[in-house]
Design an enzyme around this catalytic site. Structure first.
Site, short mmCIF file in Angstrom:
data_model
loop_
_atom_site.label_atom_id
_atom_site.label_comp_id
_atom_site.label_asym_id
_atom_site.label_seq_id
_atom_site.Cartn_x
_atom_site.Cartn_y
_atom_site.Cartn_z
N GLU A 1 -10.36 18.78 -9.44
CA GLU A 1 -10.35 19.53 -10.69
C GLU A 1 -11.75 20.08 -10.91
O GLU A 1 -12.71 19.32 -11.05
CB GLU A 1 -9.93 18.67 -11.88
CG GLU A 1 -9.64 19.54 -13.10
CD GLU A 1 -9.91 18.86 -14.40
OE1 GLU A 1 -10.95 19.16 -15.02
OE2 GLU A 1 -9.09 18.02 -14.81
N CYS B 1 -13.73 20.53 -19.60
CA CYS B 1 -13.27 21.43 -18.55
C CYS B 1 -12.21 22.40 -19.04
O CYS B 1 -12.10 23.51 -18.52
CB CYS B 1 -12.76 20.62 -17.36
SG CYS B 1 -11.42 19.48 -17.77
#
Length: 527
Positions: A264, A298
């Site tokens: 990720e 994020c």
């Protein structure tokens, strides 16, 4: 933003005593003569903890212990593993104040944002503990020849999983990726970011209190340049959360070893506010979307596309809410925005905003550091007039900064939202749910939220979460979030007749028989 909406820094809470910190650091896999590193409190810059760092040899020794422990752990019935994780769940909720203090002291976020990490891990732990038996159970699959071929799918643990977790969500990332790996029967060797290692170590300590056997989950501390190769060389699978540049290197190295990796990575996430949006609700959502965890998230929104018809009204509402936020330090729920975690992030945020302003962008709110509050504070910032030659136009800032752009047609908004190498998260706001879902389906992102910033998709742990494009490979959450840590195996038992002609039947006759059989299966709708 005035000092009327600021809270000055406060001392560390009593829970972070030297004795407690020493107990946590004792769980680091490092030799007695290890080099030490000192972490600091982002709010103040004062020292927090002295941690021993691991060498490549320490990492190899941790993997050796993990392999021994893993064979016994994998042999344990899933029900027993589930019971340990559910005890961890209960302890987490009961002892949450300890970890809330830790997350704030190591990361600099508000207590509200720290609490969301507690809820995240509680939800994920409960989901995987109660889903593991179903996900890992042997599954009957259709065989090659109906009735005659008995086919079963099995899932075996990978072995020892390496987890490299970041500093921005020290509990969510510090425990969230280890939990499904452990439930699947793997051991874990984890390298949390040094700055927020105490939070990950607290989760490990709590897991041992819940009954996790020694050696099954271990922590190593050190820079990637020092121990990253040892992690890669010994892992059977690697889970990484961090920058796109680092993710590319890890993907390359994992490919060389022919092991799997889930990554990720970065994001430049868009939010689309359609002309029929509830302006007050969208403005409230924008505050959470852009400034939660001081923008160090994020899935945080950094680009906002607002329909021209409501632009002025929406911007006024959003700016007013942003300017009213209470920025500062408090080990309670009295602040809205904390500080950045390290000097590098402050430098990046400052450079991006100064570059944009120098090239013609307009600051509607924020736009300055707040050293009067502490060394790493920066005001929540809203910009307009951002153009492609400005750094923050398409580079991830990873701080409390958002740019607003007008649009007239939905197609234009979708096209601009998709004009990025990244594809992690997005947000769409409208009063028409069906229209919102239709627009969301056109956005190039792994998760898209309608009338929410990011929590709706992230919290839907039964569904996969991850990035497209430069935002990564693989998924966490859902079945994928556990099964990626397993090796699937097919066992096919052929009974009575096989694929060769029965005795006394020629090959040509057998081929004719099978041709008729295959045609008949298609005609009766068999799959």
């Amino acid at each position: 933003m005035s000092l009327d909406h600021a809270t000055r820094t406060v001392a560390l809470p009593p829970s972070l005593s030297p004795a407690r910190i020493k107990r946590l650091t004792a769980r680091i896999a490092a030799g007695p003569d290890a080099t030490e590193v000192t972490t600091t409190v982002p709010y103040t810059g004062n020292p927090l903890a002295t941690l021993p760092t691991s060498t490549p040899d320490d990492v190899e020794a941790a993997f050796a212990r993990a392999r021994t422990a893993q064979s016994l752990w994998a042999a344990m019935p899933v029900a027993r593993r589930k019971a340990i994780l559910l005890r961890f769940h209960d302890l987490l909720l009961q002892r949450q104040d300890e970890v809330l203090d830790l997350v704030q002291a190591e990361n600099g976020k508000t207590r509200r944002d720290a609490f969301l990490e507690v809820t995240d891990i509680a939800i994920a732990t409960r989901y995987y503990a109660r889903s593991a038996a179903r996900l890992l159970a042997p599954k009957r699959r259709r065989g090659a020849i109906p009735i005659l071929t008995h086919t079963t799918e099995l899932h075996h643990p990978k072995g020892v999983v390496a987890v490299i977790s970041p500093w921005n969500y020290p509990l969510s990332m510090g425990a969230g990726d280890a939990i499904p790996a452990l439930l699947a029967g793997n051991a874990v060797v984890q390298k949390p970011d040094t700055q927020t290692a105490l939070t990950a170590l607290w989760a490990l300590d709590l897991m041992h209190e819940a009954g996790l056997p020694s050696g099954v989950w271990q922590m190593v501390i050190g820079r990637g340049s020092s121990i990253g190769t040892a992690l890669m060389d010994n892992a059977d699978y690697l889970m990484f959360t961090g920058s796109t540049a680092s993710g590319r290197r890890i993907a390359r190295d994992a490919g060389e070893r022919l092991i799997g990796a889930s990554l990720e990575l970065g994001g430049k996430n868009p939010m689309i506010v359609l002309d029929d949006a509830d302006i007050d609700r969208a403005a409230d959502g924008a505050v959470s979307a852009c400034f939660s965890s001081t923008g160090q998230l994020c899935v945080s929104i950094e680009r906002m596309y607002v329909a021209e018809a409501i632009r002025d009204e929406f911007v006024a509402a959003f700016v007013a809410r942003t300017k009213a936020m209470n920025i500062g330090t408090a080990y309670d729920y009295s602040t809205d925005v904390g500080c950045l975690t390290n000097r590098s992030q402050l430098d990046t945020v400052t450079a991006h905003v100064e570059d944009a302003v120098a090239k013609g962008a307009t600051v509607l709110a924020g736009g300055r550091a707040r050293p009067d509050l502490g060394p790493l504070f920066y005001e929540p910032t809203i910009l307009t007039g951002v153009t492609p030659e400005m750094t923050l136009y398409d580079h991830e800032t990873f701080g409390p900064v958002v740019s607003i752009y007008p649009f007239t047609e939905i197609d234009e908004a979708v096209e601009r939202a998709n004009a990025s190498a990244y594809g992690l998260n997005a947000s769409v706001w409208t009063r028409d749910g069906a229209k919102g879902r239709a627009v969301a389906a056109r956005v190039h992102a792994g998760t898209v939220n309608v009338n929410d910033a990011y929590a709706a998709a992230w919290g839907s742990v039964d569904s996969p979460m991850g990035g497209m494009g430069d935002s990564g490979l693989g998924r966490r959450h859902g079945a994928d979030g556990m099964l990626k840590y397993t090796e699937p195996q097919t066992i096919a038992h052929q009974r009575l007749l096989g694929f060769d002609p029965p005795a006394g039947l020629s090959q040509s006759a057998w081929a004719s028989t099978l041709t008729t059989l295959l045609g008949g299966m298609k005609n009766v709708g068999a799959r």
